[in-house]
Design a protein around this motif. Sequence first.
Motif, PDB file in Angstrom:
ATOM      1  N   UNK A  17       0.845  -1.189   0.000  1.00  0.00           N
ATOM      2  CA  UNK A  17       0.000   0.000   0.000  1.00  0.00           C
ATOM      3  C   UNK A  17       0.881   1.240   0.000  1.00  0.00           C
ATOM      4  N   UNK A  18       0.314   2.389   0.314  1.00  0.00           N
ATOM      5  CA  UNK A  18       1.085   3.630   0.234  1.00  0.00           C
ATOM      6  C   UNK A  18       2.278   3.653   1.195  1.00  0.00           C
ATOM      7  N   UNK A  19       2.243   2.861   2.238  1.00  0.00           N
ATOM      8  CA  UNK A  19       3.370   2.859   3.175  1.00  0.00           C
ATOM      9  C   UNK A  19       4.452   1.851   2.799  1.00  0.00           C
ATOM     10  N   UNK A  20       4.168   0.937   1.870  1.00  0.00           N
ATOM     11  CA  UNK A  20       5.141  -0.107   1.533  1.00  0.00           C
ATOM     12  C   UNK A  20       5.496  -0.182   0.050  1.00  0.00           C
ATOM     13  N   UNK A  21       4.730   0.469  -0.810  1.00  0.00           N
ATOM     14  CA  UNK A  21       4.947   0.363  -2.258  1.00  0.00           C
ATOM     15  C   UNK A  21       6.336   0.836  -2.669  1.00  0.00           C
ATOM     16  N   UNK A  22       6.824   1.889  -2.049  1.00  0.00           N
ATOM     17  CA  UNK A  22       8.157   2.395  -2.396  1.00  0.00           C
ATOM     18  C   UNK A  22       9.240   1.381  -2.015  1.00  0.00           C
ATOM     19  N   UNK A  23       9.069   0.687  -0.912  1.00  0.00           N
ATOM     20  CA  UNK A  23      10.037  -0.340  -0.510  1.00  0.00           C
ATOM     21  C   UNK A  23      10.063  -1.473  -1.532  1.00  0.00           C
ATOM     22  N   UNK A  24       8.892  -1.833  -2.064  1.00  0.00           N
ATOM     23  CA  UNK A  24       8.837  -2.856  -3.107  1.00  0.00           C
ATOM     24  C   UNK A  24       9.603  -2.384  -4.340  1.00  0.00           C
ATOM     25  N   UNK A  25       9.386  -1.129  -4.736  1.00  0.00           N
ATOM     26  CA  UNK A  25      10.079  -0.562  -5.893  1.00  0.00           C
ATOM     27  C   UNK A  25      11.592  -0.564  -5.674  1.00  0.00           C
TER      28      UNK A  25
ATOM     29  N   UNK B 285       4.574 -11.725  -6.496  1.00  0.00           N
ATOM     30  CA  UNK B 285       3.515 -11.166  -5.646  1.00  0.00           C
ATOM     31  C   UNK B 285       2.509 -12.229  -5.224  1.00  0.00           C
ATOM     32  N   UNK B 286       2.894 -13.494  -5.305  1.00  0.00           N
ATOM     33  CA  UNK B 286       1.952 -14.585  -5.020  1.00  0.00           C
ATOM     34  C   UNK B 286       1.556 -14.672  -3.548  1.00  0.00           C
ATOM     35  N   UNK B 287       2.308 -14.021  -2.661  1.00  0.00           N
ATOM     36  CA  UNK B 287       1.959 -14.023  -1.235  1.00  0.00           C
ATOM     37  C   UNK B 287       1.456 -12.657  -0.776  1.00  0.00           C
ATOM     38  N   UNK B 288       1.023 -11.833  -1.726  1.00  0.00           N
ATOM     39  CA  UNK B 288       0.494 -10.505  -1.407  1.00  0.00           C
ATOM     40  C   UNK B 288      -1.006 -10.622  -1.167  1.00  0.00           C
ATOM     41  N   UNK B 289      -1.460 -10.066  -0.048  1.00  0.00           N
ATOM     42  CA  UNK B 289      -2.863 -10.159   0.337  1.00  0.00           C
ATOM     43  C   UNK B 289      -3.647  -8.876   0.082  1.00  0.00           C
ATOM     44  N   UNK B 290      -2.949  -7.764  -0.150  1.00  0.00           N
ATOM     45  CA  UNK B 290      -3.603  -6.475  -0.386  1.00  0.00           C
ATOM     46  C   UNK B 290      -2.730  -5.680  -1.334  1.00  0.00           C
ATOM     47  N   UNK B 291      -3.340  -5.017  -2.320  1.00  0.00           N
ATOM     48  CA  UNK B 291      -2.600  -4.299  -3.362  1.00  0.00           C
ATOM     49  C   UNK B 291      -3.452  -3.107  -3.756  1.00  0.00           C
ATOM     50  N   UNK B 292      -3.000  -1.884  -3.407  1.00  0.00           N
ATOM     51  CA  UNK B 292      -3.825  -0.713  -3.672  1.00  0.00           C
ATOM     52  C   UNK B 292      -3.271   0.137  -4.816  1.00  0.00           C
ATOM     53  N   UNK B 293      -3.803   1.339  -4.971  1.00  0.00           N
ATOM     54  CA  UNK B 293      -3.398   2.198  -6.085  1.00  0.00           C
ATOM     55  C   UNK B 293      -1.931   2.615  -6.002  1.00  0.00           C
ATOM     56  N   UNK B 294      -1.396   2.773  -4.807  1.00  0.00           N
ATOM     57  CA  UNK B 294       0.032   3.092  -4.668  1.00  0.00           C
ATOM     58  C   UNK B 294       0.880   1.917  -5.155  1.00  0.00           C
ATOM     59  N   UNK B 295       0.418   0.707  -4.887  1.00  0.00           N
ATOM     60  CA  UNK B 295       1.108  -0.488  -5.355  1.00  0.00           C
ATOM     61  C   UNK B 295       1.051  -0.575  -6.875  1.00  0.00           C
ATOM     62  N   UNK B 296      -0.107  -0.276  -7.456  1.00  0.00           N
ATOM     63  CA  UNK B 296      -0.233  -0.259  -8.916  1.00  0.00           C
ATOM     64  C   UNK B 296       0.728   0.761  -9.508  1.00  0.00           C
ATOM     65  N   UNK B 297       0.802   1.936  -8.906  1.00  0.00           N
ATOM     66  CA  UNK B 297       1.715   2.983  -9.390  1.00  0.00           C
ATOM     67  C   UNK B 297       3.165   2.494  -9.362  1.00  0.00           C
ATOM     68  N   UNK B 298       3.578   1.867  -8.268  1.00  0.00           N
ATOM     69  CA  UNK B 298       4.949   1.349  -8.174  1.00  0.00           C
ATOM     70  C   UNK B 298       5.189   0.260  -9.219  1.00  0.00           C
ATOM     71  N   UNK B 299       4.199  -0.590  -9.437  1.00  0.00           N
ATOM     72  CA  UNK B 299       4.316  -1.644 -10.445  1.00  0.00           C
ATOM     73  C   UNK B 299       4.456  -1.043 -11.841  1.00  0.00           C
ATOM     74  N   UNK B 300       3.681  -0.016 -12.143  1.00  0.00           N
ATOM     75  CA  UNK B 300       3.788   0.637 -13.453  1.00  0.00           C
ATOM     76  C   UNK B 300       5.133   1.338 -13.621  1.00  0.00           C
ATOM     77  N   UNK B 301       5.672   1.879 -12.544  1.00  0.00           N
ATOM     78  CA  UNK B 301       7.016   2.458 -12.600  1.00  0.00           C
ATOM     79  C   UNK B 301       8.048   1.379 -12.912  1.00  0.00           C
ATOM     80  N   UNK B 302       7.907   0.201 -12.319  1.00  0.00           N
ATOM     81  CA  UNK B 302       8.817  -0.908 -12.607  1.00  0.00           C
ATOM     82  C   UNK B 302       8.679  -1.357 -14.057  1.00  0.00           C
ATOM     83  N   UNK B 303       7.450  -1.396 -14.563  1.00  0.00           N
ATOM     84  CA  UNK B 303       7.221  -1.783 -15.959  1.00  0.00           C
ATOM     85  C   UNK B 303       7.876  -0.778 -16.904  1.00  0.00           C
ATOM     86  N   UNK B 304       7.799   0.493 -16.567  1.00  0.00           N
ATOM     87  CA  UNK B 304       8.445   1.521 -17.390  1.00  0.00           C
ATOM     88  C   UNK B 304       9.964   1.412 -17.296  1.00  0.00           C
ATOM     89  N   UNK B 305      10.463   1.156 -16.118  1.00  0.00           N
ATOM     90  CA  UNK B 305      11.903   1.064 -15.870  1.00  0.00           C
ATOM     91  C   UNK B 305      12.521  -0.136 -16.591  1.00  0.00           C
TER      92      UNK B 305
END
Length: 107
Positions: free
Chosen positions: A32-40, A55-75
Amino acid sequence: MFVDQEGADLNFSADAVVDGGRAVVTVTGEVDMSTADAMFRAATRDGVTAATLDLREVSFFDSAAIHALLQLAEFYGDRLTVLASSQVRRVLEISGLASQPWLSPAD
């Protein structure tokens, strides 16, 4: 190995193992917004040119997580692979991202 629990969220971890320029990042818990940057950050370490985001053990994924994932896809572009839990896959479906080339087919 890299474990980042900066936010002291005991429901989250991002463990990265780098081998041959590819980071394999295993994420557990809530992204979420408090952990998405750490994932990135775990996926974009020095010397890494490709990444697998497990991400097979992820139980919650919010818009901040989507944003970090899209940043990784761009990177990483076509050098990113994402393995998703059913919860993450559902969020990506709702967001219109289920057909992205970086998302591995469901098991």
